[in-house]
Design an enzyme around this catalytic site. Structure first.
Site, PDB file in Angstrom:
ATOM      1  N   ARG A  33       0.846  -1.200   0.000  1.00  6.34           N
ATOM      2  CA  ARG A  33       0.000   0.000   0.000  1.00  6.34           C
ATOM      3  C   ARG A  33       0.883   1.253   0.000  1.00  6.34           C
ATOM      4  NH1 ARG A  33      -3.156  -2.642   4.803  1.00  6.34           N
ATOM      5  NH2 ARG A  33      -4.632  -3.930   3.660  1.00  6.34           N
ATOM      6  N   PHE A  43     -11.237  -5.868  -5.460  1.00  3.22           N
ATOM      7  CA  PHE A  43     -11.134  -6.731  -4.268  1.00  3.22           C
ATOM      8  C   PHE A  43     -10.628  -5.872  -3.099  1.00  3.22           C
ATOM      9  CE2 PHE A  43     -10.147  -9.266  -8.048  1.00  3.22           C
ATOM     10  CZ  PHE A  43     -11.088 -10.284  -7.981  1.00  3.22           C
ATOM     11  N   ASP A 101     -15.818  -4.522  -4.408  1.00  2.16           N
ATOM     12  CA  ASP A 101     -15.772  -5.791  -3.670  1.00  2.16           C
ATOM     13  C   ASP A 101     -17.165  -6.391  -3.744  1.00  2.16           C
ATOM     14  OD1 ASP A 101     -13.657  -6.914  -1.242  1.00  2.16           O
ATOM     15  OD2 ASP A 101     -15.701  -7.732  -1.267  1.00  2.16           O
ATOM     16  N   SER A 102     -17.226  -7.728  -3.794  1.00  6.47           N
ATOM     17  CA  SER A 102     -18.546  -8.368  -3.895  1.00  6.47           C
ATOM     18  C   SER A 102     -19.284  -8.351  -2.561  1.00  6.47           C
ATOM     19  CB  SER A 102     -18.395  -9.808  -4.392  1.00  6.47           C
ATOM     20  OG  SER A 102     -17.517 -10.509  -3.548  1.00  6.47           O
ATOM     21  N   ALA A 149     -20.393  -2.319  -4.757  1.00  2.00           N
ATOM     22  CA  ALA A 149     -20.538  -3.747  -4.449  1.00  2.00           C
ATOM     23  C   ALA A 149     -20.811  -4.488  -5.750  1.00  2.00           C
ATOM     24  CB  ALA A 149     -21.682  -3.964  -3.464  1.00  2.00           C
ATOM     25  N   ASP A 194      -6.361  -7.627  -6.137  1.00  2.61           N
ATOM     26  CA  ASP A 194      -5.894  -8.384  -4.961  1.00  2.61           C
ATOM     27  C   ASP A 194      -6.959  -9.409  -4.556  1.00  2.61           C
ATOM     28  OD1 ASP A 194      -4.460  -9.240  -2.751  1.00  2.61           O
ATOM     29  OD2 ASP A 194      -5.163  -7.607  -1.460  1.00  2.61           O
ATOM     30  N   CYS A 233      -2.455 -14.568  -3.390  1.00  3.30           N
ATOM     31  CA  CYS A 233      -2.110 -15.027  -2.034  1.00  3.30           C
ATOM     32  C   CYS A 233      -2.313 -16.540  -1.913  1.00  3.30           C
ATOM     33  CB  CYS A 233      -2.911 -14.273  -0.987  1.00  3.30           C
ATOM     34  SG  CYS A 233      -4.681 -14.431  -1.169  1.00  3.30           S
TER      35      CYS A 233
HETATM   36  N1  SAH Z   1      -6.976  -5.760  -0.921  1.00  3.46           N
HETATM   37  C1  SAH Z   1      -7.618  -5.983   0.351  1.00  3.46           C
HETATM   38  C2  SAH Z   1      -7.723  -7.450   0.707  1.00  3.46           C
HETATM   39  C3  SAH Z   1      -8.501  -8.274  -0.273  1.00  3.46           C
HETATM   40  S1  SAH Z   1      -9.138  -9.764   0.365  1.00  3.46           S
HETATM   41  C4  SAH Z   1      -6.900  -5.199   1.427  1.00  3.46           C
HETATM   42  O1  SAH Z   1      -5.856  -4.595   1.163  1.00  3.46           O
HETATM   43  O2  SAH Z   1      -7.383  -5.180   2.560  1.00  3.46           O
HETATM   44  C5  SAH Z   1     -10.129 -10.310  -0.930  1.00  3.46           C
HETATM   45  C6  SAH Z   1     -11.471  -9.595  -1.064  1.00  3.46           C
HETATM   46  O3  SAH Z   1     -12.077 -10.057  -2.266  1.00  3.46           O
HETATM   47  C7  SAH Z   1     -12.484  -9.872   0.030  1.00  3.46           C
HETATM   48  O4  SAH Z   1     -12.901  -8.661   0.607  1.00  3.46           O
HETATM   49  C8  SAH Z   1     -13.675 -10.550  -0.675  1.00  3.46           C
HETATM   50  O5  SAH Z   1     -14.940 -10.089  -0.183  1.00  3.46           O
HETATM   51  C9  SAH Z   1     -13.484 -10.075  -2.096  1.00  3.46           C
HETATM   52  N2  SAH Z   1     -14.019 -10.943  -3.160  1.00  3.46           N
HETATM   53  C10 SAH Z   1     -13.976 -12.280  -3.240  1.00  3.46           C
HETATM   54  N3  SAH Z   1     -14.455 -12.711  -4.431  1.00  3.46           N
HETATM   55  C11 SAH Z   1     -14.816 -11.577  -5.124  1.00  3.46           C
HETATM   56  C12 SAH Z   1     -15.347 -11.337  -6.437  1.00  3.46           C
HETATM   57  N4  SAH Z   1     -15.606 -12.345  -7.264  1.00  3.46           N
HETATM   58  N5  SAH Z   1     -15.568 -10.070  -6.802  1.00  3.46           N
HETATM   59  C13 SAH Z   1     -15.314  -9.049  -5.946  1.00  3.46           C
HETATM   60  N6  SAH Z   1     -14.785  -9.211  -4.730  1.00  3.46           N
HETATM   61  C14 SAH Z   1     -14.536 -10.468  -4.308  1.00  3.46           C
END
Ligand code: SAH
Length: 398
Positions: A216, A232, A254-255, A282, A302, A342
């Site tokens: 970040r 994400f 984010d979903s 969302a 991510d 990850c």
């Molecule tokens: N980048 C974030 C961490 C990401 S964790 C940070 O720095 O804090 C992964 C995230 O992806 C989660 O919040 C989860 O809700 C979201 N997620 C999972 N599948 C998804 C999808 N298909 N579309 C959008 N978001 C998704």
């Protein structure tokens, strides 16, 4: 205290002598007496030389080791004094991370800290514990006592968030709860001077993705004057850094509705409304990428781990390729892609090759600016390279 002794087959002691944190069931010759899931067990070679101490669990990984003869000198008793000494040592090396601007960090990172099966994240005085083994979960009260010894008055609460990380059959008997003190959520922390509100009770994992701290900070160096898509986003870590750095426009996707709410909360906790342009959406990321032809100067991808096992690896690679190909299409000419994986089972080389395939599919000329990984509070044992799970690339896209 005397513990059950477990003897390895001839020739199976080498890995333990090299500090590998696991004993596989096929390496075991025999053990004296009874062993139940979660018991502390002493591991010996065939000739009866003491090698290490760990927690037993009937399964392919039969013992998770937390103490080795070569470093401890001999057998240990994992009581409060033992954990106090161990946590004091780990905390010492964390001092390089903790300062007036950062008061949240990972105190214990499982195998990487010689504490196989244990995660402890510290959020401005509150320790959130996640046990991944029954044995470590059984240690939770002595570990809590040790945390009190190590932190003194700085420690306001210890919360056990293990119900989702313990083996299935045991997890059902565990209720997440405070082991010491109680602190209202959301609880404010500082990361590189940015405020984040942490909810370990209803949030994902222990409440926050501490492993992206350094990445970040790197994003902040590229973000001034840029239009940024944070895909994400979870609780908006990258978004807050981008706005702070002077990004002109930030979109967070984010979903999870809850994640979007957390993102908005964190953005408003840092900035007054008239000073930034931010929108949290969302949506499924692939759906979003396919239905918006907007171009961004910086795109961040991510995603959660696409593969949690080797058998899921092939499908996961296809998933990363498709996601990154779509992501690349949304990067403006001369823009930048921050992309991560990850998944433990996707190693650095496979991730790199997958991104090459995505760039070919997207038809973009791409140059690598940075190879990213996890920060120093997520250490990796040289003898357990699997612990290196976070991989990232910063790509300059023509
Ligand atoms: N980048 C974030 C961490 C990401 S964790 C940070 O720095 O804090 C992964 C995230 O992806 C989660 O919040 C989860 O809700 C979201 N997620 C999972 N599948 C998804 C999808 N298909 N579309 C959008 N978001 C998704």
């Amino acid at each position: 205290m005397s513990y059950t002794k477990l003897f390895l087959q001839a020739g199976r002691d080498e890995a333990v002598r090299r500090f590998h944190p696991w004993v596989f069931s096929r390496a075991i010759a025999r053990y004296d007496g009874d062993l139940n899931d979660g018991d502390v067990v002493e591991v010996y070679d065939r000739k009866g030389e003491y090698l290490a101490t760990g927690h037993y669990h009937d399964g392919s990984i039969a013992v998770r080791l937390f103490s080795f003869a070569a470093t401890a000198g001999g057998p240990v008793t994992p009581d409060a004094a033992y954990w106090t000494k161990k946590l004091t040592g780990i905390r010492h090396i964390r001092q390089a991370i903790i300062n007036a601007e950062t008061n949240c960090y990972r105190l214990v990172h499982g195998e990487g800290d010689g504490c196989t099966g244990l995660i402890i994240d510290v959020y401005n005085g509150v320790a959130v514990l996640q046990a991944h083994s029954i044995g470590m979960h059984r240690e939770r009260m002595v570990i809590t006592e040790a945390l009190q010894n190590v932190f003194g008055n700085e420690l306001t609460a210890v919360y056990d968030k293990s119900s989702e990380t313990l083996p299935n059959e045991y997890a059902g008997t565990v209720i997440n709860s405070y082991l010491f003190g109680q602190t209202p959520v959301p609880h404010p922390v500082l990361e590189n001077g940015n405020t984040f509100l942490i909810d370990w009770i209803t949030g994902q994992k222990t409440g926050f993705f501490l492993d992206q701290r350094d990445n970040r900070a790197l994003l902040a160096r590229y973000a001034p004057g840029k239009r940024v898509l944070n895909a994400f986003c979870y609780s908006g870590g990258f978004s807050v850094y981008a706005i702070q750095a002077g990004a002109t426009d930030v979109h967070s996707v984010d979903s999870s509705q809850k994640a979007i709410a957390l993102t908005n909360q964190n953005v408003t906790a840092n900035f007054s409304p008239e000073t930034y342009q931010h929108e949290a959406i969302a949506d499924d990321v692939l759906h979003y990428l396919n239905h918006h032809d907007e171009q961004y100067d910086i795109v961040i991808l991510d995603p959660p781990a696409f593969a949690k096992s080797l058998s899921a690896r092939h499908r996961a690679v296809q998933g990363y390729k498709r996601l990154n190909a779509e992501g690349l299409k949304r990067v403006a000419k001369g823009g930048i892609l921050f992309t991560f994986s990850c998944s433990q089972v996707i190693d650095r080389e496979l991730f790199y090759n997958t991104i090459v395939a995505a760039a070919i599919e997207a038809g973009r000329q791409v140059r690598v600016l940075h190879h990213l990984s996890q920060p120093a509070d997520h250490p990796v044992s040289l003898f357990h390279p699997e612990g290196s799970y976070l991989k990232g690339l910063v790509l300059w896209v023509e």
